[in-house]
Design a protein around this motif. Structure first.
Motif, PDB file in Angstrom:
ATOM      1  N   ASP A 332       7.908  12.353 -33.430  1.00  0.00           N
ATOM      2  CA  ASP A 332       8.284  11.105 -32.520  1.00  0.00           C
ATOM      3  C   ASP A 332       8.012  11.245 -31.156  1.00  0.00           C
ATOM      4  N   ALA A 333       8.605  12.320 -30.992  1.00  0.00           N
ATOM      5  CA  ALA A 333       8.129  12.741 -29.293  1.00  0.00           C
ATOM      6  C   ALA A 333       6.927  13.267 -28.490  1.00  0.00           C
ATOM      7  N   VAL A 334       5.808  13.585 -29.406  1.00  0.00           N
ATOM      8  CA  VAL A 334       4.478  14.336 -29.249  1.00  0.00           C
ATOM      9  C   VAL A 334       3.750  12.490 -29.290  1.00  0.00           C
ATOM     10  N   ASP A 335       4.196  11.517 -29.745  1.00  0.00           N
ATOM     11  CA  ASP A 335       3.703  10.498 -29.669  1.00  0.00           C
ATOM     12  C   ASP A 335       3.478   9.365 -28.961  1.00  0.00           C
ATOM     13  N   ARG A 336       5.299   9.210 -28.587  1.00  0.00           N
ATOM     14  CA  ARG A 336       5.150   8.835 -26.960  1.00  0.00           C
ATOM     15  C   ARG A 336       4.998   9.379 -26.219  1.00  0.00           C
ATOM     16  N   LEU A 337       5.098  11.011 -26.794  1.00  0.00           N
ATOM     17  CA  LEU A 337       4.619  11.147 -24.675  1.00  0.00           C
ATOM     18  C   LEU A 337       3.152  10.974 -24.785  1.00  0.00           C
ATOM     19  N   ALA A 338       2.076  10.551 -26.091  1.00  0.00           N
ATOM     20  CA  ALA A 338       0.612  10.181 -25.939  1.00  0.00           C
ATOM     21  C   ALA A 338       0.649   9.291 -25.209  1.00  0.00           C
ATOM     22  N   ARG A 339       1.191   8.025 -25.708  1.00  0.00           N
ATOM     23  CA  ARG A 339       1.169   6.182 -25.484  1.00  0.00           C
ATOM     24  C   ARG A 339       1.190   6.596 -24.281  1.00  0.00           C
ATOM     25  N   TRP A 340       2.259   7.483 -23.779  1.00  0.00           N
ATOM     26  CA  TRP A 340       2.701   7.201 -22.367  1.00  0.00           C
ATOM     27  C   TRP A 340       1.747   7.231 -21.345  1.00  0.00           C
ATOM     28  N   ARG A 341       1.094   7.998 -21.524  1.00  0.00           N
ATOM     29  CA  ARG A 341       0.031   9.251 -20.983  1.00  0.00           C
ATOM     30  C   ARG A 341      -0.833   8.564 -21.089  1.00  0.00           C
ATOM     31  N   ALA A 342      -1.784   7.452 -22.163  1.00  0.00           N
ATOM     32  CA  ALA A 342      -2.311   6.170 -22.229  1.00  0.00           C
ATOM     33  C   ALA A 342      -2.152   5.536 -21.623  1.00  0.00           C
ATOM     34  N   ALA A 343      -0.776   4.810 -21.576  1.00  0.00           N
ATOM     35  CA  ALA A 343      -1.167   4.140 -20.623  1.00  0.00           C
ATOM     36  C   ALA A 343      -0.818   3.740 -19.181  1.00  0.00           C
ATOM     37  N   VAL A 344      -0.442   4.961 -18.549  1.00  0.00           N
ATOM     38  CA  VAL A 344      -0.333   5.574 -16.888  1.00  0.00           C
ATOM     39  C   VAL A 344      -1.440   5.927 -16.586  1.00  0.00           C
ATOM     40  N   SER A 345      -2.693   6.126 -17.639  1.00  0.00           N
ATOM     41  CA  SER A 345      -4.253   6.280 -17.113  1.00  0.00           C
ATOM     42  C   SER A 345      -5.033   5.648 -16.766  1.00  0.00           C
ATOM     43  N   ARG A 346      -4.331   4.215 -17.144  1.00  0.00           N
ATOM     44  CA  ARG A 346      -5.593   2.690 -16.815  1.00  0.00           C
ATOM     45  C   ARG A 346      -5.592   2.561 -15.313  1.00  0.00           C
ATOM     46  N   PRO A 347      -6.186   1.872 -14.496  1.00  0.00           N
ATOM     47  CA  PRO A 347      -6.156   1.928 -13.007  1.00  0.00           C
ATOM     48  C   PRO A 347      -5.129   0.798 -12.441  1.00  0.00           C
ATOM     49  N   ASP A 348      -4.637   0.356 -13.396  1.00  0.00           N
ATOM     50  CA  ASP A 348      -3.899  -0.746 -13.270  1.00  0.00           C
ATOM     51  C   ASP A 348      -2.903  -1.277 -14.262  1.00  0.00           C
ATOM     52  N   GLY A 349      -1.776  -2.303 -14.372  1.00  0.00           N
ATOM     53  CA  GLY A 349      -1.352  -2.944 -15.409  1.00  0.00           C
ATOM     54  C   GLY A 349       0.093  -3.466 -14.757  1.00  0.00           C
ATOM     55  N   PRO A 350       0.933  -4.170 -15.888  1.00  0.00           N
ATOM     56  CA  PRO A 350       1.484  -4.962 -15.920  1.00  0.00           C
ATOM     57  C   PRO A 350       2.444  -4.438 -14.173  1.00  0.00           C
ATOM     58  N   SER A 351       3.859  -5.302 -13.689  1.00  0.00           N
ATOM     59  CA  SER A 351       4.019  -4.822 -12.870  1.00  0.00           C
ATOM     60  C   SER A 351       5.053  -4.462 -13.287  1.00  0.00           C
ATOM     61  N   ALA A 352       5.274  -2.875 -12.285  1.00  0.00           N
ATOM     62  CA  ALA A 352       6.711  -2.088 -12.642  1.00  0.00           C
ATOM     63  C   ALA A 352       7.500  -2.292 -12.238  1.00  0.00           C
ATOM     64  N   ASP A 353       8.522  -2.732 -10.972  1.00  0.00           N
ATOM     65  CA  ASP A 353       9.172  -3.450 -10.530  1.00  0.00           C
ATOM     66  C   ASP A 353      10.767  -2.802 -11.423  1.00  0.00           C
ATOM     67  N   ALA A 354      10.667  -3.771 -11.824  1.00  0.00           N
ATOM     68  CA  ALA A 354      11.582  -4.037 -12.475  1.00  0.00           C
ATOM     69  C   ALA A 354      11.880  -3.449 -13.615  1.00  0.00           C
ATOM     70  N   LEU A 355      10.760  -2.579 -14.109  1.00  0.00           N
ATOM     71  CA  LEU A 355      11.242  -0.804 -15.130  1.00  0.00           C
ATOM     72  C   LEU A 355      12.073   0.016 -14.443  1.00  0.00           C
ATOM     73  N   VAL A 356      11.477  -0.546 -13.216  1.00  0.00           N
ATOM     74  CA  VAL A 356      11.742   0.888 -12.599  1.00  0.00           C
ATOM     75  C   VAL A 356      13.723   0.424 -11.940  1.00  0.00           C
ATOM     76  N   GLU A 357      14.247  -0.510 -12.663  1.00  0.00           N
ATOM     77  CA  GLU A 357      15.773  -0.914 -11.591  1.00  0.00           C
ATOM     78  C   GLU A 357      16.225  -0.847 -13.684  1.00  0.00           C
ATOM     79  N   GLU A 358      15.380  -1.103 -14.742  1.00  0.00           N
ATOM     80  CA  GLU A 358      16.118  -0.589 -15.890  1.00  0.00           C
ATOM     81  C   GLU A 358      15.667   0.675 -16.100  1.00  0.00           C
ATOM     82  N   VAL A 359      16.054   1.452 -15.367  1.00  0.00           N
ATOM     83  CA  VAL A 359      15.239   2.843 -16.442  1.00  0.00           C
ATOM     84  C   VAL A 359      16.591   3.441 -15.087  1.00  0.00           C
ATOM     85  N   ARG A 360      16.847   2.828 -13.929  1.00  0.00           N
ATOM     86  CA  ARG A 360      18.052   3.430 -13.139  1.00  0.00           C
ATOM     87  C   ARG A 360      19.360   3.106 -13.850  1.00  0.00           C
TER      88      ARG A 360
END
Length: 409
Positions: A332-360
């Motif tokens: 499950d962790a290997v699969d999650r890592l692959a999904r996350w790396r694919a997501a951040v490899s794109r040139p743009d995406g949804p705003s991540a400002d709220a994500l920073v605060e959610e993780v914090r």
């Protein structure tokens, strides 16, 4: 003794929140609000075997504590010991035919490699029990001279009754303490002790075992608990912010250490919060060296698993929970890592400002790493759905996961 290299921690916009964490001593959550420098002591390994997933889960928990504090723009003064002389180490050396010092050095080196691979932030002071002996001896002498310790056949024992706060960390009854003492390195059945729970401060030299000059104590070697007390008092002082370790250290190790320090100084408490990580099981039983049911970090790495996936497997469980290591957990962790790396490899995406605060917020709430992972999962799902054109978002997600979770994407 040297620690391991530190990975760079990216700076994030804004500022993190003060950590609310479960304190074993009070049985509830406390808000940690250290001064400009947060102080933490985490008990280290006895290096007679390689780092297993139970170790890794514990050090991952306290790595998160450091990362939360760093995100609040504090400095962190982190101290960890290595119990590089103790009965289990000597017994393993005899069983394997190794020189005990060579065994300790080899396993400590492997521990450093594992911590580096998992991107655990290193302590500022990484101290072995042997190198701490010159500071331990005067403390034992002070306890003896103050009447808080006594000799028994050349050994020196601490009197638990000398600390009025004894029992205030674990809150166990006397019978539970006695059983755990026998299970975890104590000798409650030894005749002549004032109290069966009294722990050894200094073991007189035994034939065929290493020993050091103990001044008025005679030749010998230190007990387990006084080792950590001497190191913590030397580098952090009384009243430091967090005493950390696995839940199996609450008693006797942290209970006894607190009493040693409180009897020495007349101050209370030794630490402001006692924080304990849960146990990791394999095939239904807690991983332990005595049972031999271990999954070693180094072996999983050698099998080709990305250390970032190992770290995600640890983060998928709340640090205080007891849980079981399985092949599915790792997959499950290997699969999650692959999904996350694919997501951040794109040139743009949804705003991540709220994500920073959610993780914090998740991590400030008693290190709720599963909630933090779920927040990143949701961003990755939006990214997969093509939900945004913010060119800075993938980079911000990568920095957030790196800075707060210790995972390099």
């Amino acid at each position: 003794m040297h620690a391991w290299p530190a990975s760079e921690v990216p700076a994030l916009p804004g500022q993190g929140r003060d950590l609310r964490i479960h304190d074993t001593a009070t049985g509830g959550r406390v808000t940690l609000a250290p001064g400009p420098v947060a102080r933490i002591y985490v008990c280290g390994i006895t290096p007679y075997d390689a780092t297993h997933m139970g170790h890794a889960a514990t050090y991952n928990a306290f790595d998160l504590v450091q990362r939360v504090w760093l995100d609040t723009k504090r400095q962190v003064h982190y101290v960890q010991n290595v119990t590089d002389v103790d009965d289990p180490l000597l017994e393993r050396a005899v069983a394997t035919g190794d020189d005990w010092t060579a065994l300790a050095e080899r396993e400590t080196a492997l521990f450093r490699e594992d911590m580096t691979a998992l991107r655990m932030l290193p302590p500022q002071h990484y101290i072995g029990a042997v190198e701490a002996i010159p500071g331990i001896v005067p403390l034992v002498e002070r306890l003896r001279d103050a009447g808080a310790a006594y000799e028994l056949d050349g050994d020196v024992y601490f009197s638990v009754e000398s600390d009025p706060h004894f029992g205030g960390v674990s809150h166990l009854d006397a019978e539970a303490m006695r059983l755990l003492s026998a299970e975890r390195g104590g000798d409650p059945e030894r005749p002549g002790k004032k109290n069966p729970l009294d722990p050894m401060l200094w073991m007189a030299a035994r034939e065929g075992e290493p020993s050091w000059d103990g001044g008025s104590l005679g030749r010998g070697r230190p007990g387990w608990h006084i080792e950590c007390v001497a190191i913590a008092l030397d580098h952090l002082g009384m009243g430091f912010d967090v005493q950390g370790g696995g839940s199996d250290l609450a008693f006797p190790h942290h209970e006894m250490g607190a009493s040693h320090a409180q009897a020495l100084t007349g101050e209370h408490p030794f630490a402001k919060a006692y924080v304990h990580a849960g146990m990791v099981a394999l095939h239904g039983e807690k991983m332990s060296k005595s049972k031999g049911n271990l999954v070693f970090v180094s072996k999983v790495r050698q099998d080709g698993t990305d250390p970032a996936a190992i770290r995600l497997a640890l983060l998928a469980h709340h640090y205080r929970a007891d849980w079981e290591w399985t092949d599915q957990v790792l997959q499950d962790a290997v699969d999650r890592l692959a999904r996350w790396r694919a997501a951040v490899s794109r040139p743009d995406g949804p705003s991540a400002d709220a994500l920073v605060e959610e993780v914090r917020e998740a991590l400030a709430d008693d290190l709720d790493s599963p909630a933090a992972l779920a927040a990143v999962d949701r961003w990755a799902e939006r990214q997969q759905a093509g939900g945004g054109t913010d060119e800075g978002a993938p980079g911000l997600v990568s920095r957030t996961v790196d800075a707060l979770l210790g995972v390099a994407l």
